[in-house]
Design an enzyme around this catalytic site. Structure first.
Site, short mmCIF file in Angstrom:
data_model
loop_
_atom_site.label_atom_id
_atom_site.label_comp_id
_atom_site.label_asym_id
_atom_site.label_seq_id
_atom_site.Cartn_x
_atom_site.Cartn_y
_atom_site.Cartn_z
CB SER A 84 -0.99 0.12 1.09
OG SER A 84 0.06 0.44 2.04
CE LYS A 85 -0.40 5.75 -3.77
NZ LYS A 85 0.38 5.88 -4.67
NE ARG A 86 0.05 0.43 6.02
CZ ARG A 86 0.97 -0.72 6.39
NH1 ARG A 86 2.21 -0.14 7.25
NH2 ARG A 86 0.68 -1.51 6.59
#
Length: 487
Positions: free
Chosen positions: A254-256
């Site tokens: 994911s984004k993080r």
RNA sequence: GGCGCCAUCGUCUAGGGGCCCAGGACGCCGCCCUUUCAAGGCGGAGAUCGCGGGUUCGAAUCCCGCUGGCGCUACCA
């Protein structure tokens, strides 16, 4: 059998690397067997629909060079290829299932469903629909309530209460699930749109899909799908649940974890060929040693049975290494063009456009083995284009001359004299400066560093003499004199 | 809570009963090459094959249990 695979993303945002990897497998499988690869848009969730997402989906495939034979923008014999334009088919299938007694209308409100679930959770029961509308009595009551409130209904599948469902997974082998653990899932929502479960089955059948590849998070839903296939009299396609792509901490990518979109990789200067190669190798391997594989070889050798079962952590470092390999192996003309395009985007506005192709062609061989990402190109060669150099006296002197700037100054002065009259070639420049270092009793490397910073403004550069040769006598001497003036 | 999937170096992986006290790649470390940085070459560290049982003359490979990670459990996909 005709092999027909499909990539069926939802237009809900930016294309995710994990999905693209599955798409890649679909593509490879279809091409391997000389079949067709189809793009279908699954836009049945109106709440998450993003009108800009479709273009992104298309662009990501184009960028990676994954071409499809049928799709929303190019049509095909089984279109339309967008689910929101195929509602009649799902509704007909749902109606047929109701008629057969395999499905029923459920008029329960979402509030009631939530309450039921909350209570089940509280009492440690498995949360699922309590099947109120499965019985005529309950359905009548629920319907009366719903109509009084002006609500619509959904259509649920009437899951058998006992028994097992089994199916053959191309990667996991035979899988069996107890029906008692399943509930009566929704196939058609109250807005008339189907859920994934119904929609994909109806469409895959209509589009003659032979192989379904999807993330293994779908495994728990597969028994439901088998029930639908059976009820609809459809022979299930080959189903392969592929492992997912995870972030470095083992959770869903994911984004993080950094970039999850291909576009971010593209913008950072990854080559599509490298991303293609890398992605195809997450979860699949050719053998015990081959890492760099051409598209043609992937197509020739791809097979479902070499897909692994376990999830893979996305390893950007390896992708970066691979990108460097692709840059080093790129044909010169293409490399020049690629570098020039990137420089066009990255060089300051003060540099004249268009970027001088001939100059880039001369620089490219000097920096290609240093560049891993296209985003680094400008940093290696902007001094060929820029006019004014900005560097500090400390950088110029370096460790070797920091205690004796006067020596540096005179060394540079001698250097100017040494090279000014000579021929302006790599060999001649090197010979003169080596001789000068000798004469001054300075380490060649130290003198070269001094000249390097003076000529390029940097301590790390492509090979010095080649760079000077490209820079040309006038600009080079001008820069050396500017450096002398600084001291 | 229920159901399920998965389990080999930090990471991606090879392996499918003896060829494996486990091979390759990335990364890391060292050396060589060398005008910087790379690239390249050579070498090294790094996995008691999650743990425990079992089957077998022999198990990373087969079976069972456990543990751990992850997923699903929506009128999302």
């Amino acid at each position: 059998m005709d092999v027909r695979t499909r990539y069926a993303p939802s237009p809900t945002g930016v294309p995710h690397l994990g999905n693209l990897r599955t798409a890649l497998f679909d593509y490879l499988l279809a091409r391997h067997f000389g079949g067709q690869f189809i793009l279908r848009i699954e836009d049945t969730d109106r709440t998450r629909y993003d009108p800009n997402a479709l273009q992104g989906l298309l662009d990501s495939l184009t960028w990676l060079g994954i071409d499809y034979d049928e799709g929303p923008d190019i049509g095909g014999p089984f279109g339309p290829y967008v689910q929101s334009e195929r509602l009649a088919g799902y509704q007909a299938a749902a109606a047929r299932l109701i008629e057969q007694g395999d499905a029923y209308e459920c008029w329960c409100s979402s509030e009631r469903l939530d309450a039921v679930r909350a209570e089940q959770t509280r009492t440690k029961q498995p949360p699922r629909y309590d099947r109120r509308c499965r019985e005529p009595q309950g359905q009548r009551e629920a319907r009366a309530e719903a109509e009084a409130e002006g609500r619509g209904h959904v259509v649920r599948f009437k899951t058998p209460l006992t028994g097992d469902v089994s199916f053959q997974d191309a990667i996991h082998g035979e899988m069996t699930f107890a029906l008692a653990t399943l509930d009566d899932f929704v196939m058609l929502k109250s807005d008339g749109y189907p859920t994934y479960h119904l929609a994909y089955i109806v469409d895959d059948e209509a589009m003659r899909i032979s192989h379904v590849l999807r993330g293994d998070e779908w495994i728990p839903s597969a028994p439901r799908h088998m029930l639908i296939y059976r009820a609809l009299g459809i022979e299930p396609p080959v189903i392969a649940h592929v492992p997912r792509v995870l972030g470095p901490d083992g959770s869903k990518l994911s984004k993080r974890h950094g970039a999850t979109s291909v576009f971010e990789y593209r913008d950072q200067g990854f080559l599509p060929e490298a991303v293609f190669n890398f992605l195809a190798l997450v979860g699949w391997s050719l053998d015990d040693k081959t890492e760099i594989i051409s598209r043609a070889d992937f197509i020739e050798h791809f097979s479902l049975d070499r897909i692994v079962k376990n999830p893979a952590v996305f390893n950007v470092e390896k992708l970066t290494w691979m990108n460097g390999v692709y840059i080093r192996d790129m044909p010169e003309a293409q490399l020049t063009e690629t570098f020039a395009a990137r420089l066009d985007a990255d060089l300051p506005a003060s540099v004249a456009r268009p970027i001088d192709r001939d100059l880039v062609a001369r620089i490219a061989p000097l920096i290609r083995e240093r560049v891993k990402l296209l985003s680094e190109v400008a940093g290696y060669c902007d001094f060929f284009f820029a006019e004014g150099l900005t560097y500090s006296t400390d950088e110029l002197l370096g460790k070797a001359f920091t205690a004796r700037p006067d020596d540096a100054k005179s060394a540079l002065e001698s250097a100017v004299i040494a090279i000014d009259g000579g021929t302006w070639t790599h060999d001649a420049l090197e010979a003169s400066l080596r001789a000068l270092a000798d004469e001054l009793s300075v380490k060649a490397g130290d003198l070269f560093s001094l000249v390097r910073v003076a000529a390029t403004g940097k301590r790390v550069t492509p090979p010095l003499f080649e760079s000077m040769a490209i820079l040309g006598r006038e600009r080079c001497l001008e820069r050396l004199r500017a450096a002398i003036a600084k001291l």
